[in-house]
Scaffold this motif. Structure first.
Motif, PDB file in Angstrom:
ATOM      1  N   PRO A 170       0.804  -1.231   0.000  1.00 38.69           N
ATOM      2  CA  PRO A 170       0.000   0.000   0.000  1.00 38.69           C
ATOM      3  C   PRO A 170       0.838   1.283   0.000  1.00 38.69           C
ATOM      4  O   PRO A 170       0.506   2.223  -0.731  1.00 38.69           O
ATOM      5  N   THR A 171       1.903   1.315   0.783  1.00 38.83           N
ATOM      6  CA  THR A 171       2.701   2.554   0.843  1.00 38.83           C
ATOM      7  C   THR A 171       3.372   2.846  -0.492  1.00 38.83           C
ATOM      8  O   THR A 171       3.487   4.009  -0.901  1.00 38.83           O
ATOM      9  N   ILE A 172       3.797   1.805  -1.191  1.00 38.41           N
ATOM     10  CA  ILE A 172       4.421   2.007  -2.501  1.00 38.41           C
ATOM     11  C   ILE A 172       3.365   2.416  -3.521  1.00 38.41           C
ATOM     12  O   ILE A 172       3.598   3.307  -4.356  1.00 38.41           O
ATOM     13  N   ARG A 173       2.207   1.810  -3.447  1.00 36.38           N
ATOM     14  CA  ARG A 173       1.132   2.149  -4.389  1.00 36.38           C
ATOM     15  C   ARG A 173       0.734   3.615  -4.254  1.00 36.38           C
ATOM     16  O   ARG A 173       0.491   4.300  -5.259  1.00 36.38           O
TER      17      ARG A 173
ATOM     18  N   GLY B   9       2.346   4.336  -7.647  1.00 35.72           N
ATOM     19  CA  GLY B   9       1.428   3.588  -8.488  1.00 35.72           C
ATOM     20  C   GLY B   9       1.576   2.097  -8.280  1.00 35.72           C
ATOM     21  O   GLY B   9       2.313   1.629  -7.409  1.00 35.72           O
ATOM     22  N   ASP B  10       0.866   1.339  -9.109  1.00 35.45           N
ATOM     23  CA  ASP B  10       0.820  -0.111  -8.949  1.00 35.45           C
ATOM     24  C   ASP B  10       1.502  -0.793 -10.130  1.00 35.45           C
ATOM     25  O   ASP B  10       1.970  -0.139 -11.064  1.00 35.45           O
ATOM     26  N   PHE B  11       1.538  -2.111 -10.092  1.00 35.03           N
ATOM     27  CA  PHE B  11       2.259  -2.895 -11.099  1.00 35.03           C
ATOM     28  C   PHE B  11       1.939  -2.450 -12.525  1.00 35.03           C
ATOM     29  O   PHE B  11       2.834  -2.239 -13.343  1.00 35.03           O
ATOM     30  N   GLU B  12       0.630  -2.343 -12.821  1.00 36.70           N
ATOM     31  CA  GLU B  12       0.254  -2.039 -14.195  1.00 36.70           C
ATOM     32  C   GLU B  12       0.757  -0.675 -14.649  1.00 36.70           C
ATOM     33  O   GLU B  12       1.085  -0.473 -15.833  1.00 36.70           O
ATOM     34  N   ASP B  13       0.843   0.270 -13.720  1.00 37.30           N
ATOM     35  CA  ASP B  13       1.341   1.603 -14.064  1.00 37.30           C
ATOM     36  C   ASP B  13       2.788   1.543 -14.534  1.00 37.30           C
ATOM     37  O   ASP B  13       3.183   2.248 -15.470  1.00 37.30           O
ATOM     38  N   TRP B  14       3.576   0.701 -13.904  1.00 34.52           N
ATOM     39  CA  TRP B  14       5.001   0.604 -14.255  1.00 34.52           C
ATOM     40  C   TRP B  14       5.165  -0.073 -15.609  1.00 34.52           C
ATOM     41  O   TRP B  14       6.053   0.289 -16.379  1.00 34.52           O
TER      42      TRP B  14
ATOM     43  N   VAL C 218      11.710   2.461  -7.257  1.00 34.18           N
ATOM     44  CA  VAL C 218      10.771   1.436  -6.804  1.00 34.18           C
ATOM     45  C   VAL C 218      11.516   0.338  -6.057  1.00 34.18           C
ATOM     46  O   VAL C 218      11.060  -0.140  -5.011  1.00 34.18           O
ATOM     47  N   MET C 219      12.690  -0.065  -6.560  1.00 42.84           N
ATOM     48  CA  MET C 219      13.479  -1.088  -5.868  1.00 42.84           C
ATOM     49  C   MET C 219      13.865  -0.610  -4.475  1.00 42.84           C
ATOM     50  O   MET C 219      13.775  -1.372  -3.490  1.00 42.84           O
ATOM     51  N   THR C 220      14.256   0.637  -4.365  1.00 41.05           N
ATOM     52  CA  THR C 220      14.604   1.201  -3.060  1.00 41.05           C
ATOM     53  C   THR C 220      13.401   1.171  -2.125  1.00 41.05           C
ATOM     54  O   THR C 220      13.523   0.811  -0.938  1.00 41.05           O
ATOM     55  N   ALA C 221      12.238   1.534  -2.640  1.00 40.67           N
ATOM     56  CA  ALA C 221      11.027   1.526  -1.820  1.00 40.67           C
ATOM     57  C   ALA C 221      10.709   0.118  -1.328  1.00 40.67           C
ATOM     58  O   ALA C 221      10.311  -0.073  -0.171  1.00 40.67           O
ATOM     59  N   TYR C 222      10.891  -0.881  -2.177  1.00 41.60           N
ATOM     60  CA  TYR C 222      10.657  -2.268  -1.767  1.00 41.60           C
ATOM     61  C   TYR C 222      11.586  -2.656  -0.614  1.00 41.60           C
ATOM     62  O   TYR C 222      11.159  -3.265   0.377  1.00 41.60           O
ATOM     63  N   LEU C 223      12.852  -2.336  -0.763  1.00 37.13           N
ATOM     64  CA  LEU C 223      13.805  -2.722   0.271  1.00 37.13           C
ATOM     65  C   LEU C 223      13.500  -2.037   1.604  1.00 37.13           C
ATOM     66  O   LEU C 223      13.670  -2.642   2.672  1.00 37.13           O
TER      67      LEU C 223
END
Length: 246
Positions: free
Chosen positions: A21-24, A28-33, A198-203
């Motif tokens: 949720p915080t990344i979205r 945005g979400d998967f489809e946006d990327w 996005v990778m940074t946000a995931y980590l």
């Protein structure tokens, strides 16, 4: 009378889940990327198969992209198994397919491969993908460097490729980073749609779990870098679809 064919090649993005949720909220979400990374010359449609939306027939589309997911292929949820059967039909009908992470695993499962948890746990962060000799003749991979950085985050893997699949790339951790099946179906374990942000946000979201798994989130964060060669695969797939329609 059937509807006239779109002047632009029609590509469906099969959405198989959603991000944190915080990344979205921030990115945005998967489809946006995927929409950002694919060609603007394509007519793109998002179909949320995880929520039960119907993509119609594979032949309705000029290309198919399958996103990542927090779900696990080995759980064999009804929507996932139905999507796997649909992908197998798409491959039989020679509709170009590009599966990413969960999509890569689901494609392998659909074609008779084996998917499960990686015996050594999670792979996440920016890692180096090394191409195999067969990649030199592959329509998507042949112009990529012999090794390149890519963004990764997964716990499950393709443990055994489908019979007849061509292995295109691996990493030190993951033996099956990329494969092709037939002439126009590809799976990649890494995330060409991820930016380094996005990778940074995931980590950052994963940091407590990574610490619990004896991984070093700070070192992984420091190692994040852009991955333009990996990201170029979305445009390369777009060009393949455009050329086939042309």
């Amino acid at each position: 009378m059937s509807e006239p064919r779109s002047p632009q090649p029609r590509v469906v993005i099969l959405k198989t889940g959603t991000t944190y949720p915080t990344i979205r909220e921030q990115a945005g979400d998967f489809e946006d990327w995927f929409v950002r990374g694919l060609s603007s010359a394509l007519s793109l449609t998002v179909v949320n198969v995880e929520q039960g939306e119907n993509p119609g027939q594979p032949s309705d589309w000029d290309g198919i992209v399958v996103t990542g997911s927090p779900a696990m292929v080995s759980e064999r949820a009804a929507w996932s198994e139905a999507t796997a059967a649909w992908l197998a039909l798409a491959v039989d009908e020679s509709v170009p397919v590009f599966g990413v992470c969960y999509g890569h695993q689901l494609l392998a499962h659909a074609l008779g491969g084996q998917v499960g948890y990686h015996p050594d746990g999670r792979e996440t962060g920016t890692r180096t993908v090394t191409l195999r000799p067969d990649a030199k003749a592959d329509p998507l991979f042949r112009e990529l460097p012999a090794s390149f950085p890519a963004q990764l985050t997964h716990k499950q893997s393709v443990l055994r490729l489908p019979e007849g699949a061509v292995l295109l790339g691996h990493s030190d951790f993951e033996p099956h980073q990329a494969f092709r099946f037939g002439d126009c179906a590809w799976g990649v374990q890494f995330h060409p749609e991820f930016s380094d942000a996005v990778m940074t946000a995931y980590l950052r979201v994963q940091a407590p779990e990574l610490t619990d798994e004896n991984l070093d989130p700070e070192a992984l964060l420091a190692a994040v870098e852009p991955a333009p060669a990996a990201s170029s695969l979305l445009q390369r797939f777009s060009e393949l679809v455009l050329n086939r329609r042309g």
